[in-house]
Motif scaffolding. Structure first.
Motif, PDB file in Angstrom:
ATOM      1  N   GLN A 131       0.848  -1.199   0.000  1.00 25.68           N
ATOM      2  CA  GLN A 131       0.000   0.000   0.000  1.00 25.68           C
ATOM      3  C   GLN A 131       0.882   1.247   0.000  1.00 25.68           C
ATOM      4  O   GLN A 131       0.616   2.217  -0.719  1.00 25.68           O
ATOM      5  N   THR A 132       1.947   1.199   0.812  1.00 25.32           N
ATOM      6  CA  THR A 132       2.866   2.332   0.886  1.00 25.32           C
ATOM      7  C   THR A 132       3.516   2.601  -0.464  1.00 25.32           C
ATOM      8  O   THR A 132       3.589   3.753  -0.914  1.00 25.32           O
ATOM      9  N   GLU A 133       3.974   1.543  -1.122  1.00 24.56           N
ATOM     10  CA  GLU A 133       4.641   1.725  -2.408  1.00 24.56           C
ATOM     11  C   GLU A 133       3.695   2.313  -3.452  1.00 24.56           C
ATOM     12  O   GLU A 133       4.075   3.185  -4.242  1.00 24.56           O
ATOM     13  N   LEU A 134       2.455   1.842  -3.460  1.00 26.01           N
ATOM     14  CA  LEU A 134       1.487   2.373  -4.416  1.00 26.01           C
ATOM     15  C   LEU A 134       1.161   3.834  -4.128  1.00 26.01           C
ATOM     16  O   LEU A 134       1.063   4.660  -5.045  1.00 26.01           O
ATOM     17  N   LEU A 135       1.023   4.175  -2.839  1.00 21.91           N
ATOM     18  CA  LEU A 135       0.725   5.566  -2.480  1.00 21.91           C
ATOM     19  C   LEU A 135       1.886   6.478  -2.845  1.00 21.91           C
ATOM     20  O   LEU A 135       1.690   7.613  -3.290  1.00 21.91           O
ATOM     21  N   GLN A 136       3.101   5.976  -2.651  1.00 25.95           N
ATOM     22  CA  GLN A 136       4.263   6.794  -2.995  1.00 25.95           C
ATOM     23  C   GLN A 136       4.378   6.967  -4.507  1.00 25.95           C
ATOM     24  O   GLN A 136       4.762   8.030  -4.994  1.00 25.95           O
ATOM     25  N   ALA A 137       4.016   5.922  -5.260  1.00 29.22           N
ATOM     26  CA  ALA A 137       4.133   5.995  -6.709  1.00 29.22           C
ATOM     27  C   ALA A 137       2.979   6.774  -7.341  1.00 29.22           C
ATOM     28  O   ALA A 137       3.176   7.536  -8.291  1.00 29.22           O
ATOM     29  N   LEU A 138       1.775   6.612  -6.789  1.00 31.28           N
ATOM     30  CA  LEU A 138       0.585   7.104  -7.484  1.00 31.28           C
ATOM     31  C   LEU A 138      -0.238   8.116  -6.694  1.00 31.28           C
ATOM     32  O   LEU A 138      -1.270   8.586  -7.168  1.00 31.28           O
ATOM     33  N   ARG A 167       1.201   8.898   8.930  1.00 25.84           N
ATOM     34  CA  ARG A 167       1.965   7.733   9.348  1.00 25.84           C
ATOM     35  C   ARG A 167       3.362   7.911   8.787  1.00 25.84           C
ATOM     36  O   ARG A 167       3.541   8.499   7.720  1.00 25.84           O
ATOM     37  N   SER A 168       4.349   7.408   9.470  1.00 33.48           N
ATOM     38  CA  SER A 168       5.726   7.726   9.114  1.00 33.48           C
ATOM     39  C   SER A 168       6.046   7.460   7.641  1.00 33.48           C
ATOM     40  O   SER A 168       6.678   8.283   6.977  1.00 33.48           O
ATOM     41  N   ASP A 169       5.587   6.336   7.108  1.00 31.79           N
ATOM     42  CA  ASP A 169       5.982   5.920   5.761  1.00 31.79           C
ATOM     43  C   ASP A 169       5.570   6.903   4.674  1.00 31.79           C
ATOM     44  O   ASP A 169       6.180   6.948   3.608  1.00 31.79           O
ATOM     45  N   THR A 170       4.496   7.641   4.918  1.00 27.53           N
ATOM     46  CA  THR A 170       4.001   8.572   3.899  1.00 27.53           C
ATOM     47  C   THR A 170       3.951   9.996   4.446  1.00 27.53           C
ATOM     48  O   THR A 170       3.274  10.862   3.890  1.00 27.53           O
ATOM     49  N   PHE A 171       4.683  10.212   5.524  1.00 31.18           N
ATOM     50  CA  PHE A 171       4.684  11.522   6.198  1.00 31.18           C
ATOM     51  C   PHE A 171       4.988  12.642   5.210  1.00 31.18           C
ATOM     52  O   PHE A 171       4.403  13.725   5.266  1.00 31.18           O
TER      53      PHE A 171
END
Lengths: 269, 269, 269
Positions: free
Chosen positions: C225-232, C257-261
């Motif tokens: 989910q994190t990778e998709l949010l970061q990409a898209l 959340r830290s990963d997408t802060f």
């Protein structure tokens, strides 16, 4: 094609294998391990999935930690739905170590537990001690599940010993013998360190044990459940199933999920 | 052997270690991380396990996403059972970044939160900024848990810096200092990329930190909890415990589970 | 700094990205997979997270295994909260295999399902059969999610074929096309055997598919989910989300959340 305007799925959609047995049953049992569900979550599970659950184990020694009233109500909810309920085998092993077996049996009875797990996954029991525990538990009115195997990482199964254990345990009145796999399902018994099933071992065990219906396989991971269903069919006995997996395991047994879809297709042809 | 016809397990079966402390306590705290439990699931957890839970953290910024009434009722349920409740540290870090710390504190107070986590897992805070946040939070009436460590994968612990941080944070009034391990428990702090505990680091930290009772270890995986209990005994402070593991962690603390069974046996001898 | 004594977080703390769309929406949908929640757990989820959930899928063929009244009430609870609810695609595939599609549609309608998943993850469907199923489902009044991809381990995505499939499926009236990743998220589609996202594939797919908003990515693991949010970005469509992750995925979308802060920080600058 058929038409059906009612809230009732056609039987071929409910069990494409046509082979699933209903409760009470001698084969195809599911044992759920409850590591600490709240009361309403437990009741939720029973209302949803009681037809698919034969026994619930309150894992390890968690039974010691409940508020009294809450434990009573969980046990009642299971009993009313025709589901056996038992404390974890490790808890009885604590009682053996603390020399409090009689008090353990009395309290378990007072709470309403219907079954017990007799195991030596952590402690050492010789054959006489094991037999005495089985007999004492049955005399106290409990259905008995015994367990074979050590919880130690890397421990394996000696199938001749297992066959003898099944013969003696069931001869004494035990209903099922569970094959230890812990709650993690890795590096113990028939599962390697990655949790993958050593299929050769399963076949060897099935060949070695005369009363194979008495065997219940602890298989907490979905991949393990799939492998056992593919090797032994929809009505293999599976234990240490997570509460949230009770319904999806039943779907897996019936060919209602991709991994076992072919079980249903074969039934049709 | 004793007989006991009542619904009461003998004390030696409830805590074979004989060492477990009851709430309120200075050691042996359990902090649960709630990533989004529904109201009844939360109440279920509190009714089942309040004696074994010291603080619940509503993870990350999830506190921002609740329906108002639902969040109020969760917080009340925790407070009434003597359980601290706090938003996740990352949420306060968002407030720092958005320059909305005062509004954050006011709203957290209005909701009834009793504790706060002051962290710099994602943002950079210098010592003065960190100190000011701790003091401001305490002045606003909150119990303060600070956190040490970065959330970045591969980040490690420098124990001299940690020791200084513990000394200053607790000197300012913080109650506990949590060692960062994220919610995954892998590749951060004392845990390697497989989530295994670097035991040498734990020993070095314990030797370096004078007030070791102020340390709380984030250890979301059961294997990590087991390693900490084996290294530091039943009353180590453990954080980021999954709600569904609260009861089984308590069983682990008390030697009521195979992995820590020997803690109970030793207590008896 | 602002002061705020009410139970209301400042908007910048609720969505630091400032980009999250509200329901009903054309982008940023979340699809939850329910593998067997009890009734109260389901209601808990809806009350907590309905604004963040667009559709719930009752996984695989589990819909066949519910007590009638319980399934009716789950579906009602979802509908009343504006959440679509559909059986798993595998269940429709069982109906195709058993030649019971009409009965399946009638019963699904009688229960109140609002959507259907049309897939060929396990069975083989040619283009005409697939088109007929889509049309038939829409004619019966269902919102249609189609699925692209096989459940077989190691199966990959051919993006030209995918692009054609999206064009035809949506041309026939399907609302979204889901990219298969199973419920495990490993070794299927855009995810390798460790569950890591093949980012190049995602980019190639986005470039190849004209109507990229029609794509929904099955991504059960938080790392995915994190990778998709970061990409898209925050408003990518994500499916097969675990019920317990619904709230924390929304936190992830919003930079809470830290990963997408950084998604939030960028919005501010």
């Amino acid at each position: 094609m058929e038409h059906n305007a009612k809230r009732e799925w056609p039987p071929a959609l409910v069990d494409p294998t046509g082979r699933r047995e209903a409760k009470p049953r001698d084969a195809g049992l599911t044992m759920v391990i409850d590591k600490g569900l709240g009361l309403r979550a437990f009741e939720d599970m029973i209302r949803l999935a009681a037809p698919y659950i034969d026994v619930v184990k309150l894992g390890f020694g968690t039974s010691a930690l409940y508020p009294e009233e809450l434990l009573v109500r969980k046990i009642e909810a299971a009993r009313e739905a025709g589901v056996h309920v038992m404390p974890g085998g490790t808890f009885l092993e604590v009682a053996v170590t603390q020399q409090l077996v009689d008090a353990f049996l009395d309290t378990a009875k007072a709470y309403g537990f219907t079954a017990l797990e007799v195991s030596d996954g952590t402690i050492e029991l010789n054959r006489d001690q094991r037999s005495a525990l089985i007999v004492k538990s049955i005399d106290a009115g409990f259905t008995v599940f015994t367990e074979y195997g050590k919880k130690l990482f890397g421990s394996t199964i000696e199938w001749e010993e297992l066959a003898r254990t099944v013969e003696i345990d069931t001869g004494l009145g035990a209903s099922f013998v569970t094959i230890e796999a812990r709650e993690s399902g890795k590096g113990v018994g028939i599962f390697d360190e990655n949790g993958e099933c050593k299929t050769d071992d399963v076949e060897a065990i099935m060949n070695a044990v005369p009363n194979r219906h008495a065997l219940m396989w602890e298989a907490p991971l979905k991949s393990q459940q799939t492998e056992l269903l593919q090797a032994l069919g929809p009505n293999v006995n599976i234990g240490n199933v997570a509460p949230e997996d009770a319904l999806s395991l039943e779907a897996l047994r019936r060919g209602l999920r991709s991994d076992t879809f072919h079980l249903g297709k074969q039934a049709k042809v």
